[in-house]
Design a protein around this motif. Structure first.
Motif, PDB file in Angstrom:
ATOM      1  N   GLU A   9      -9.062   7.165 -13.276  1.00 28.68           N
ATOM      2  CA  GLU A   9      -9.102   6.136 -12.240  1.00 28.68           C
ATOM      3  C   GLU A   9      -7.810   6.175 -11.435  1.00 28.68           C
ATOM      4  N   THR A  19      -9.651   4.494  -3.674  1.00 28.71           N
ATOM      5  CA  THR A  19     -10.487   5.609  -4.115  1.00 28.71           C
ATOM      6  C   THR A  19      -9.622   6.816  -4.483  1.00 28.71           C
ATOM      7  N   ASP A  48      -1.899  -1.124  -4.893  1.00 32.69           N
ATOM      8  CA  ASP A  48      -3.071  -1.045  -5.772  1.00 32.69           C
ATOM      9  C   ASP A  48      -3.299  -2.378  -6.489  1.00 32.69           C
ATOM     10  N   TYR A  51     -11.973  -3.617  -3.881  1.00 29.91           N
ATOM     11  CA  TYR A  51     -11.106  -2.654  -4.571  1.00 29.91           C
ATOM     12  C   TYR A  51     -11.733  -1.264  -4.714  1.00 29.91           C
ATOM     13  N   PRO A  52     -13.005  -1.160  -5.212  1.00 27.92           N
ATOM     14  CA  PRO A  52     -13.594   0.190  -5.387  1.00 27.92           C
ATOM     15  C   PRO A  52     -13.740   0.979  -4.087  1.00 27.92           C
ATOM     16  N   SER A  53     -13.887   0.265  -2.964  1.00 30.64           N
ATOM     17  CA  SER A  53     -14.061   0.966  -1.688  1.00 30.64           C
ATOM     18  C   SER A  53     -12.729   1.290  -1.007  1.00 30.64           C
TER      19      SER A  53
END
Length: 315
Positions: free
Chosen positions: A61, A141, A125, A136-138
């Motif tokens: 991640e 990355t 972050d 956050y996920p978009s």
């Protein structure tokens, strides 16, 4: 290096001598053991962390990629500085070639500022994770991390190049003895016969441009994070949100505290031994490197579990 008939030394410097703790020679004896232990700890802890993140699919991640970069930078900086310092302490190997000295100078300036830049990306972050969790996920990355790393490499790699170049172009006619354990820019430049105003100004400007801007952005990120956290109403939400930032904040404290103390001792150099800034400069290259992976390993459940699984497998 050659000498003329009138006793002056020419500029044909082929090597320098690192004169370590000449005013406090006993420091070498009691420093060598903790320094060697810190070096071993830094090597072992960072290598373990890198292997764990590499082999554990659950750790693939963005946050852990950034942590891997910190570990890599710590390893390079540590190996660039500490083995040479220990060689001076144990075997009196004070000599360092002209090229090796300026290469060490470049790596120290470049990689430490890269570490500062990585902390800034990590702060962003955490800001996105807490202030904009749904996005956050978009936003954060793998592509974002790749672009951020390229930016940090380009910015710090290019802006720190002039530091060793400016120093290497100076005329070294006062001898070749550097009053330091490492090839710090000002320590090296000071033994030249030239005016080093440009070297001082560029070092100062570079420091403020790179480290200063990173610390300001980190400060703003945590200000927004704190403001968002204090608005949380759910029970335990504040503690959970702060715990996700805790490890990162401790790492920044390790990095900046020694740096701040080092700057303060330079400002008050008339009141402290000249060996104190040298000691702090050496410690700044090994203490954060040794403690950073331990902090993340202890405080981050995913990393702790990943290490345990790898130990069970026998790697």
């Amino acid at each position: 290096m050659t000498a003329h008939q009138n006793g002056t030394i020419s500029a044909e410097v082929s090597d320098f001598l690192l004169n370590c703790f000449v005013r406090s020679p006993s420091w070498q004896l009691w420093l060598s053991l903790p320094l060697s232990l810190l070096l071993l700890l830094a090597m072992g802890a960072n290598t373990t962390l890198l292997i764990t993140i590499r082999l554990e699919a659950s750790l693939h991640e963005p946050m852990y990629y950034l942590l891997s970069i910190i570990s890599l930078l710590d390893l390079v900086v540590c190996l660039t500085v500490i083995p040479k310092v220990l060689a001076i302490f144990w075997f009196d190997l004070k000599s360092i070639s002209f090229f090796a000295c300026f290469l060490q100078m470049y790596i120290m300036n470049c990689f430490l500022s890269m570490e500062s830049g990585t902390f800034m990306i990590m702060a962003y972050d955490r800001y996105v994770a807490i202030c904009h969790p749904l996005r956050y996920p978009s936003i954060i990355t793998d592509q974002f991390v790749a672009k951020a790393v390229i930016f940090i490499l380009a910015r710090n790699g290019l802006l720190t190049v002039p530091i060793p170049i400016l120093s290497s172009q100076l005329h070294y006619c006062r001898g070749n003895v550097i009053e330091n354990c490492i090839c710090a820019n000002m320590s090296v430049s000071r033994i030249s016969c030239n005016d080093i105003t440009i070297n001082r100004l560029y070092q100062f400007a570079c420091g403020w441009t790179l480290l200063g801007s990173d610390l300001i952005l980190i400060f703003f990120s945590y200000t927004f994070i704190l403001r968002a956290v204090l608005r949380l109403k759910a029970q335990g939400a504040v503690a959970k949100a702060l715990s996700t930032c805790g490890s990162h904040f401790i790492l920044i404290l390790f990095f900046s505290t020694i740096l701040l103390v080092f700057v303060l001792t330079l400002v008050a150099k008339k009141k402290v031994s000249p060996d104190v800034p040298v000691l702090l400069n050496v410690l700044h290259h090994v203490v954060p490197a040794a403690l950073n992976p331990i902090v993340y390993g202890v405080r981050t459940q995913e990393i702790k579990q990943g290490i345990q699984r790898l130990l069970k497998k026998g790697w």
